[in-house]
Design an enzyme around this catalytic site. Structure first.
Site, mmCIF file in Angstrom:
data_model
loop_
_atom_site.group_PDB
_atom_site.id
_atom_site.type_symbol
_atom_site.label_atom_id
_atom_site.label_comp_id
_atom_site.label_asym_id
_atom_site.label_seq_id
_atom_site.Cartn_x
_atom_site.Cartn_y
_atom_site.Cartn_z
ATOM 1 N N HIS A 128 1.796 4.588 -2.792
ATOM 2 C CA HIS A 128 1.990 6.035 -2.568
ATOM 3 C C HIS A 128 3.396 6.461 -3.017
ATOM 4 O O HIS A 128 3.577 7.495 -3.657
ATOM 5 C CB HIS A 128 1.855 6.363 -1.074
ATOM 6 C CG HIS A 128 0.450 6.312 -0.539
ATOM 7 N ND1 HIS A 128 -0.543 7.139 -0.999
ATOM 8 C CD2 HIS A 128 -0.114 5.567 0.448
ATOM 9 C CE1 HIS A 128 -1.667 6.901 -0.320
ATOM 10 N NE2 HIS A 128 -1.431 5.942 0.567
ATOM 11 N N HIS B 206 0.835 -1.207 0.000
ATOM 12 C CA HIS B 206 0.000 0.000 0.000
ATOM 13 C C HIS B 206 0.874 1.264 0.000
ATOM 14 O O HIS B 206 0.716 2.146 -0.846
ATOM 15 C CB HIS B 206 -0.900 -0.042 1.241
ATOM 16 C CG HIS B 206 -1.820 1.125 1.379
ATOM 17 N ND1 HIS B 206 -3.145 1.075 1.011
ATOM 18 C CD2 HIS B 206 -1.619 2.382 1.845
ATOM 19 C CE1 HIS B 206 -3.714 2.252 1.231
ATOM 20 N NE2 HIS B 206 -2.809 3.060 1.758
ATOM 21 N N GLU B 207 1.805 1.319 0.920
ATOM 22 C CA GLU B 207 2.660 2.512 1.011
ATOM 23 C C GLU B 207 3.548 2.631 -0.230
ATOM 24 O O GLU B 207 3.843 3.736 -0.685
ATOM 25 C CB GLU B 207 3.506 2.484 2.290
ATOM 26 C CG GLU B 207 2.704 2.515 3.596
ATOM 27 C CD GLU B 207 1.723 3.681 3.698
ATOM 28 O OE1 GLU B 207 2.011 4.767 3.155
ATOM 29 O OE2 GLU B 207 0.643 3.489 4.307
ATOM 30 N N GLU C 266 -4.468 7.881 -2.843
ATOM 31 C CA GLU C 266 -5.021 6.625 -2.311
ATOM 32 C C GLU C 266 -5.301 5.638 -3.445
ATOM 33 O O GLU C 266 -5.168 4.423 -3.266
ATOM 34 C CB GLU C 266 -6.298 6.932 -1.514
ATOM 35 C CG GLU C 266 -6.877 5.750 -0.769
ATOM 36 C CD GLU C 266 -6.050 5.299 0.433
ATOM 37 O OE1 GLU C 266 -5.050 5.979 0.773
ATOM 38 O OE2 GLU C 266 -6.385 4.267 1.029
#
Lengths: 501, 501
Positions: free
Chosen positions: A268, A264-265, A294
């Protein structure tokens, strides 16, 4: 010869440096700072922020913007100079409208509210937080009035995170989503539950770290221009396109937690590392909206990381890494386990389906606080009612209910909906990507991510803030944001997983 | 009611915050920053430094200083308000005298010189560095002329690090020192060498780290207000009295290297952690001079860490930590090994005796460059001659000779002598401490360091920059700085170790 664009850039670059320096200090605060450093750090951050703010709201910025606007005239939407003027003007108008006395009051109230929230949550006592929340609501409404809005004060707060979107648009999207999502969650609740005990076992942190790093390096996350550390809550921070850092946290009893947070990170981080380097040290050198940010995180986490092709490639390596815990794990049970859906009390622990009901609830209650239709005192009861209606579970304590998130204590009204907007954006981008890259599943199953990353770089990352989120999505997918792509994705994926009619 | 002191403090506090933020960025640069971050970091640091500088040299500072000076009048030397005015005035006068064009030229020249030095050292080619060094010498002389001096331009550069001291005083101290030190080193060279193979073996980094941490925690270094990380070159940086960080580097083949570097840096760290917290966010909240700082590092490293009583206490724990490498190490051979003296080419690897010959050589050559009696082109030859005269060893390459240190490429003329001034200061403080604490050896042999730390806190640390180094030493020891205490210490200790007449 005078160059008004160059003059504007020269004026803005040190302001961006000061903001980047503040980000370094916040990164350090969350990763390595000793406890004793907290008080001095708060002062240092306050000085950096106020120094950057003062320079930005100075009349000189307005004068330079006017001159630069004359110089760029009517340029194409992707013209960097025109975008620099457009986006800086937007930020500037917003910043100068909020009186510095209100900025200071809000800053003080947030700091007090966060302390009160910590206490209230610890003692499960909403009344300790209530007066602070009331104060923040009042000041946020005051701020919204100062900024101005077309329809509702919540608009003015939402656009801090989502320029170009309105409360009414979000409410409409969420309405469509809710109509299909609540029955989907109900149907899953009636189906045979998925067993995810396969994910539990003993997974040493160093091995989890090595595996996670290898996966995101395969995606294209560049460790020469970033790093990964440990923090209490995972986050991504960018100091420059060439210095974009991730954090995660490890649960040695669960193989999925840190891995999906890492992916997830990294989503980003790939966004920030992919911004055109020529936009560095300008207001264009960030992600364009929280929803777009997001979307990148969710796209890699859910559409890639929780997909069958991904695990066709990575499960053998994961089994090799953890032979005693996962030596005999088969693809299908593992794939099912990482996609288990089950209503729960805590947003940050929610699966990719029920998560949006947590977000909707917060959007509706937050909006009610700001438009005055909901009083702070009624908030805990309304929270619990909404949990029951949407998820069928009711927290026994406010600590596990209305007090679970830090965001409102930070005055971040308008923030929560960006999570779901990002998920919808990810699904809509993914349909466009699948049209452009018909072999994507096969590529992912072979551990090849460069075609996907190239697509994202070219349609999303490189633009920085040149395009607003709605404009970017329209150019990338040919359509306005809709809930339909995500609903198609969720109904297909979870319909099959849960054998729904 | 106007309070001119409070107004001055309010003006200075954010300037200190900006400087502290720059220190955080430099710390990160040396510890965790990925390679890609270098360019943006240089810009961020430049912005922070110029923002702090502009605010400090603003006319407002002068006005506030004038008003505050009227308010404090003739106060006692330890009066904080009077010291604030006195020290800030000194910094201000110095800062405003250097034109901002010269600041910018020096900054650019240093940056180019450092790159050229890196290349020159790598290719062992002094000629690549020479023109840059010439330029830095010229600009440094220009800076010295702008600042002003009583006797020699080197004075103006030295006082950046050592307010209250002169070149003539340093030359006189170093003359005394040299007269006794060269014969001492000669005598040691003629004596039976000490065998230090006991220090070599296999010492895993994690165990070295744990042992080093336990030692400095015993000293009183507070890990809740600091931390220790790894960097290429060990250093200490303070962001605030409650956030003081150390670094070290590990050699897994040698047990002494990281340990003494840890103790050395902890000496610096204890100083910063011991500064009166009320001086934070003012120009008084740092160590008063580099020599005073170095005195604290050398006192803990050499007078404590390389002493017999210290190892009487710690050798058993070290043996337990490294049973296979040191299981049968006895006190006396170990004590001898860590105090081995041998002339060598590289300053940072030198022992506590020959180190000062390296420093003297740099002082003399650097001073010659600044007063024009030595040309850059003659520097390598003069370096090698001085090495031969002082140490009896001559480098075969300039990379291991005149190019070994980064400092001159940073324009840091006047810096090197502070190392030896610090050592002399440490020995002089130590004689006063031994008078006040007759049981010190016994306390150290029992692992009790609080009486020593209390003494240092009370006589040195807490004052920050309230007293200059000469004033502080005079108050603490009743005498001006002298080479005699260190010569007594060295002749006693190494006379016994090497069985000299």
């Amino acid at each position: 010869m005078p160059d008004p664009i160059e003059d504007l850039r020269t004026h803005l670059a040190p302001i961006e440096d000061l903001k980047a320096a503040a980000t370094v200090l916040r990164w350090d605060q969350e990763t390595y700072m000793p406890d004793g450093g907290a008080e001095a750090r708060a002062q240092q951050l306050s000085t950096l922020q106020s120094t950057a703010h003062e320079r930005f709201v100075a009349e000189e910025t307005g004068t330079l913007l006017d001159r630069a606007a004359d110089a760029v005239g009517d340029a194409a939407p992707l013209d960097t100079d025109a975008a620099l003027v457009r986006v800086t003007r937007r930020d500037y108008e917003r910043a100068v409208r909020v009186p510095s006395s209100l900025v200071a009051e809000l800053s003080k109230a947030k700091s007090q509210a966060q302390q009160a929230w910590t206490q209230a949550r610890q003692h499960d006592d909403f009344s300790r937080f209530a007066p602070h929340l009331e104060r923040l609501v009042d000041l946020s409404v005051e701020k919204a009035e100062a900024i101005g809005y077309a329809d509702a004060p919540y608009d003015a707060l939402l656009t801090a995170y989502e320029p170009g979107r309105t409360t009414a648009e979000v409410a409409s999207l969420f309405g469509t989503l809710r109509d299909d999502l609540v029955p989907l969650v109900d149907a899953i609740g009636d189906a045979l539950p998925i067993d995810d005990t396969i994910l539990r076992g003993t997974y040493p942190q160093s091995d989890q770290r090595a595996f996670g790093r290898s996966v995101i390096a395969d995606f294209g996350y560049d460790f020469d221009r970033g790093r990964q550390d440990v923090s209490a809550h995972p986050f991504t921070m960018s100091f420059a396109p060439n210095d974009v850092r991730l954090t995660t946290r490890y649960d040695e009893d669960n193989v999925a937690s840190a891995l999906f947070s890492t992916i997830h990170e990294a989503g980003h981080g790939l966004y920030e590392q992919g911004i055109d380097p020529s936009l560095a040290r300008t207001p264009l050198g960030d992600g364009t909206a929280l929803s777009t940010h997001e979307s990148q995180a969710r796209l890699w986490e859910n559409h890639i990381g929780r997909s069958r092709p991904f695990w066709r490639h990575y499960l053998p390596a994961l089994r090799d890494r953890f032979p005693s815990a996962l030596g005999d794990a088969a693809l299908e049970p593992f794939y099912r386990a990482i996609n288990r859906v089950t209503p729960s009390l805590i947003r940050v622990e929610a699966d990719e389906v029920t998560y949006h009901l947590h977000v909707m609830l917060r959007f509706e209650l937050g909006r009610g606080l700001i438009d005055g239709t909901l009083s702070v005192n009624d908030l805990p009861e309304r929270w619990n009612e909404a949990m029951d209606t949407y998820l069928g579970v009711v927290p026994e304590t406010d600590a596990n209910g209305v007090l679970q998130d830090v965001h409102w204590s930070q005055g971040a009204f308008g923030y929560f909906p960006t999570y779901t907007l990002g998920t919808l954006t990810a699904a809509q981008l993914m349909e466009a990507i699948q049209d452009d890259l018909p072999s994507l599943s096969e590529q992912v199953a072979n551990g090849r991510f460069d075609p996907l990353l190239d697509w994202l770089r070219s349609h999303v990352h490189r633009h920085g803030r040149i395009l607003t989120a709605p404009d970017l999505l329209e150019r990338a997918t040919g359509a306005e944001l809709s809930a339909d792509p995500w609903l198609r994705y969720a109904e297909n994926k979870f319909g099959a997983l849960y054998d729904l009619a």
